[in-house]
Design an enzyme around this catalytic site. Structure first.
Site, PDB file in Angstrom:
ATOM      1  N   TYR A  38      25.680 -39.460  13.062  1.00 43.55           N
ATOM      2  CA  TYR A  38      26.892 -38.488  12.853  1.00 43.55           C
ATOM      3  C   TYR A  38      26.777 -37.182  13.340  1.00 43.55           C
ATOM      4  CZ  TYR A  38      27.921 -42.187   9.537  1.00 43.55           C
ATOM      5  OH  TYR A  38      28.212 -43.501   9.081  1.00 43.55           O
ATOM      6  N   HIS A  48      21.292 -49.090   9.532  1.00 44.78           N
ATOM      7  CA  HIS A  48      22.685 -48.826   9.480  1.00 44.78           C
ATOM      8  C   HIS A  48      23.401 -50.105   9.771  1.00 44.78           C
ATOM      9  CE1 HIS A  48      25.502 -45.417  10.484  1.00 44.78           C
ATOM     10  NE2 HIS A  48      26.056 -46.523   9.698  1.00 44.78           N
ATOM     11  N   PRO A  98      34.371 -44.776  -1.344  1.00 47.28           N
ATOM     12  CA  PRO A  98      35.153 -45.175  -2.914  1.00 47.28           C
ATOM     13  C   PRO A  98      36.301 -44.410  -3.008  1.00 47.28           C
ATOM     14  CG  PRO A  98      33.527 -43.167  -3.277  1.00 47.28           C
ATOM     15  CD  PRO A  98      33.330 -43.560  -1.746  1.00 47.28           C
ATOM     16  N   LEU A  99      36.762 -43.574  -2.218  1.00 56.80           N
ATOM     17  CA  LEU A  99      38.233 -43.109  -2.299  1.00 56.80           C
ATOM     18  C   LEU A  99      38.727 -43.653  -1.410  1.00 56.80           C
ATOM     19  CD1 LEU A  99      36.972 -39.341  -3.079  1.00 56.80           C
ATOM     20  CD2 LEU A  99      38.088 -41.033  -4.374  1.00 56.80           C
ATOM     21  N   GLY A 100      38.637 -44.699  -0.693  1.00 54.81           N
ATOM     22  CA  GLY A 100      39.287 -45.638   0.262  1.00 54.81           C
ATOM     23  C   GLY A 100      39.388 -44.673   1.646  1.00 54.81           C
ATOM     24  N   ARG A 101      38.218 -43.850   2.054  1.00 53.72           N
ATOM     25  CA  ARG A 101      38.394 -43.065   2.964  1.00 53.72           C
ATOM     26  C   ARG A 101      39.736 -42.070   2.900  1.00 53.72           C
ATOM     27  NH1 ARG A 101      35.651 -46.220   7.824  1.00 53.72           N
ATOM     28  NH2 ARG A 101      34.717 -47.726   6.621  1.00 53.72           N
ATOM     29  N   GLY A 102      39.772 -41.700   1.722  1.00 55.44           N
ATOM     30  CA  GLY A 102      40.791 -40.373   1.643  1.00 55.44           C
ATOM     31  C   GLY A 102      42.299 -41.132   1.208  1.00 55.44           C
TER      32      GLY A 102
HETATM   33  N1  LIG Z   1      27.845 -46.980   6.798  1.00 53.50           N
HETATM   34  C1  LIG Z   1      29.055 -46.997   7.520  1.00 53.50           C
HETATM   35  O1  LIG Z   1      29.240 -47.581   8.700  1.00 53.50           O
HETATM   36  C2  LIG Z   1      30.016 -46.004   6.975  1.00 53.50           C
HETATM   37  C3  LIG Z   1      31.346 -45.844   7.359  1.00 53.50           C
HETATM   38  C4  LIG Z   1      32.220 -45.004   6.774  1.00 53.50           C
HETATM   39  C5  LIG Z   1      31.697 -44.011   5.855  1.00 53.50           C
HETATM   40  N2  LIG Z   1      30.383 -44.153   5.534  1.00 53.50           N
HETATM   41  C6  LIG Z   1      29.751 -43.169   4.591  1.00 53.50           C
HETATM   42  O2  LIG Z   1      30.481 -43.115   3.260  1.00 53.50           O
HETATM   43  C7  LIG Z   1      30.770 -41.698   2.685  1.00 53.50           C
HETATM   44  C8  LIG Z   1      31.982 -41.623   2.166  1.00 53.50           C
HETATM   45  O3  LIG Z   1      33.156 -42.354   3.107  1.00 53.50           O
HETATM   46  P1  LIG Z   1      34.168 -41.552   3.552  1.00 53.50           P
HETATM   47  O4  LIG Z   1      34.062 -40.042   3.402  1.00 53.50           O
HETATM   48  O5  LIG Z   1      34.747 -41.940   4.863  1.00 53.50           O
HETATM   49  O6  LIG Z   1      35.321 -41.945   2.575  1.00 53.50           O
HETATM   50  P2  LIG Z   1      35.695 -41.481   1.052  1.00 53.50           P
HETATM   51  O7  LIG Z   1      34.635 -40.913   0.358  1.00 53.50           O
HETATM   52  O8  LIG Z   1      36.492 -42.644   0.425  1.00 53.50           O
HETATM   53  O9  LIG Z   1      36.829 -40.576   1.196  1.00 53.50           O
HETATM   54  C9  LIG Z   1      36.695 -39.221   1.698  1.00 53.50           C
HETATM   55  C10 LIG Z   1      37.972 -38.608   2.028  1.00 53.50           C
HETATM   56  O10 LIG Z   1      38.770 -38.401   0.767  1.00 53.50           O
HETATM   57  C11 LIG Z   1      38.927 -36.998   0.935  1.00 53.50           C
HETATM   58  N3  LIG Z   1      38.796 -36.747  -0.872  1.00 53.50           N
HETATM   59  C12 LIG Z   1      37.724 -36.685  -1.382  1.00 53.50           C
HETATM   60  N4  LIG Z   1      37.688 -36.268  -2.483  1.00 53.50           N
HETATM   61  C13 LIG Z   1      38.951 -36.344  -2.757  1.00 53.50           C
HETATM   62  C14 LIG Z   1      39.670 -36.055  -4.084  1.00 53.50           C
HETATM   63  N5  LIG Z   1      39.353 -35.824  -5.072  1.00 53.50           N
HETATM   64  N6  LIG Z   1      41.076 -36.148  -3.840  1.00 53.50           N
HETATM   65  C15 LIG Z   1      41.761 -36.472  -2.923  1.00 53.50           C
HETATM   66  N7  LIG Z   1      41.089 -36.732  -1.610  1.00 53.50           N
HETATM   67  C16 LIG Z   1      39.579 -36.641  -1.653  1.00 53.50           C
HETATM   68  C17 LIG Z   1      38.132 -36.361   1.600  1.00 53.50           C
HETATM   69  O11 LIG Z   1      38.870 -35.113   2.136  1.00 53.50           O
HETATM   70  P3  LIG Z   1      38.249 -33.719   1.733  1.00 53.50           P
HETATM   71  O12 LIG Z   1      37.095 -33.465   2.791  1.00 53.50           O
HETATM   72  O13 LIG Z   1      39.390 -32.846   2.073  1.00 53.50           O
HETATM   73  O14 LIG Z   1      37.813 -33.772   0.391  1.00 53.50           O
HETATM   74  C18 LIG Z   1      37.910 -37.217   2.858  1.00 53.50           C
HETATM   75  O15 LIG Z   1      39.142 -37.339   3.526  1.00 53.50           O
HETATM   76  C19 LIG Z   1      30.563 -41.211   4.165  1.00 53.50           C
HETATM   77  O16 LIG Z   1      30.064 -39.620   4.189  1.00 53.50           O
HETATM   78  C20 LIG Z   1      29.648 -41.939   4.903  1.00 53.50           C
HETATM   79  O17 LIG Z   1      28.467 -41.283   4.679  1.00 53.50           O
HETATM   80  C21 LIG Z   1      29.610 -45.048   5.999  1.00 53.50           C
END
Ligand SMILES: NC(=O)c1ccc[n+]([C@@H]2O[C@H](COP(=O)([O-])OP(=O)(O)OC[C@H]3O[C@@H](n4cnc5c(N)ncnc54)[C@H](OP(=O)(O)O)[C@@H]3O)[C@@H](O)[C@H]2O)c1
Length: 305
Positions: free
Chosen positions: A54, A122, A226-230
């Site tokens: 990243y 990964h 866990p937040l469906g990627r936002g």
């Molecule tokens: N292994 C893989 O291939 C892979 C792929 C994807 C992701 N990941 C990992 O998983 C982690 C989490 O994934 P993710 O960040 O993509 O998805 P996520 O945690 O499902 O969602 C993050 C998104 O939700 C928003 N958000 C956070 N808290 C919120 C709330 N309380 N209410 C409304 N919106 C909220 C964030 O925006 P704000 O910044 O504005 O809060 C961000 O846009 C990443 O950091 C990464 O390490 C790994």
């Protein structure tokens, strides 16, 4: 609290990768990100999730800066095995032992640490036998460069194969109200409620009940996104559950993930202080069996992603 190996960690972790632009050059606000990570630790968020791909290492550098002086308080998980082409940004796998050995040195430098707590593969490189890559990673444990090994987005069969060589301490895959594949077939069929079975059998999307496999082996299941990627487009049932508990749909989503097992550690990503507080407090949302049954059973209980 949750357990990771021999440590206790906050039930909700922090996905840090959104603080660097994923897989590309980033234009982040580093000072704010470092402050946010430190604030998370103050709130008891001690399971930090990063990866070397990243921002081409930028994300690990941020985490390293953030945990200066408080390194012992946190479990830092990072990843190896994906490489971004510096010119095109295109991602490829590299699971060769030589690459792994070089990559860990770079991660240790960026993380400003002598040992990575949790080192994930990964992606399994289709060109390199898993046993070769995992064997090289196990050598890093023997050398004291890494404490525990993890896998990301693997099948139960791959987890078994790796586990025979060296214990799998954690598997990380996407798991949320929106994406339920790691729970197995029944759970995938639109909220059918089969997700609390723990047989670890090969089913569903072909990866099998990875959550159940982890429970059976004493490994953590780290649920990313866990937040469906936002994407918080949720159906009425989620709103109703949220209203009942006077919490937000995001908190219900995280609480649902936590309810999938005492070994499940969600790592929601955020760049905002308000969301950090909200997400952390989701650990206090106690969903009842009725709440869970409603979330599981209602057809279309979620929309999207
Ligand atoms: N292994 C893989 O291939 C892979 C792929 C994807 C992701 N990941 C990992 O998983 C982690 C989490 O994934 P993710 O960040 O993509 O998805 P996520 O945690 O499902 O969602 C993050 C998104 O939700 C928003 N958000 C956070 N808290 C919120 C709330 N309380 N209410 C409304 N919106 C909220 C964030 O925006 P704000 O910044 O504005 O809060 C961000 O846009 C990443 O950091 C990464 O390490 C790994």
């Amino acid at each position: 609290m949750r357990r990771f190996a021999d440590r206790h960690v906050g039930a909700v972790g922090l996905g840090c990768t959104g603080m660097s632009r994923a897989y590309a050059e980033s234009e982040p606000n580093d000072r704010r990100s470092v402050a946010l990570i430190r604030e998370a630790v103050d709130l008891g968020v001690t399971f930090l999730d990063t990866g070397d791909v990243y921002g081409a290492g930028h994300n690990e550098t941020l985490v390293g800066r953030a945990v200066r002086g408080i390194r012992d308080l946190v479990v830092v998980g990072t990843r190896v095995g994906l490489v971004a082409d510096p010119e095109t940004g295109r991602i490829r796998c590299d699971g060769t032992p030589a690459y792994v050995r070089g990559a860990v040195e770079a991660s240790l430098r960026r993380l400003e640490t002598e040992t990575v707590d949790l080192y994930y593969l990964h992606r399994v490189d289709p060109e390199v036998p898993l046993a070769e890559t995992w064997g090289a990673m196990a050598e890093l444990v023997a050398e004291g460069k890494v404490r525990h090994l993890g896998l990301s987005q693997v099948t139960v069969a791959q987890a078994e194969e790796a586990h025979r060589i060296h214990p799998v301490a954690a598997i990380r895959s996407e798991l949320s109200l929106w994406i339920r594949d790691p729970l197995g077939t029944d759970a995938r069929r639109g909220c059918a409620g089969g997700h609390r079975s723990a047989d670890g059998q090969e089913n569903g999307d072909g990866r099998g009940n990875v959550v159940g496999w982890c429970a059976a082996k004493g490994a953590a299941f780290v649920s990313y996104a866990p937040l469906g990627r936002g994407n918080l487009r949720v159906a009425d049932v989620v709103r109703k559950v949220a209203e009942r508990h006077a919490v937000t749909p995001a908190q219900v989503a995280i609480a649902w993930t936590l309810a999938q097992g005492g070994h499940v550690i969600p790592v929601p990503g955020t760049t905002r202080q308000s969301h950090l507080y909200e997400n952390t407090r989701a650990a206090g949302v106690d969903l009842s069996e009725d709440d869970l049954a409603e979330l599981d059973a209602a057809p279309g209980c979620v929309t999207g992603p």
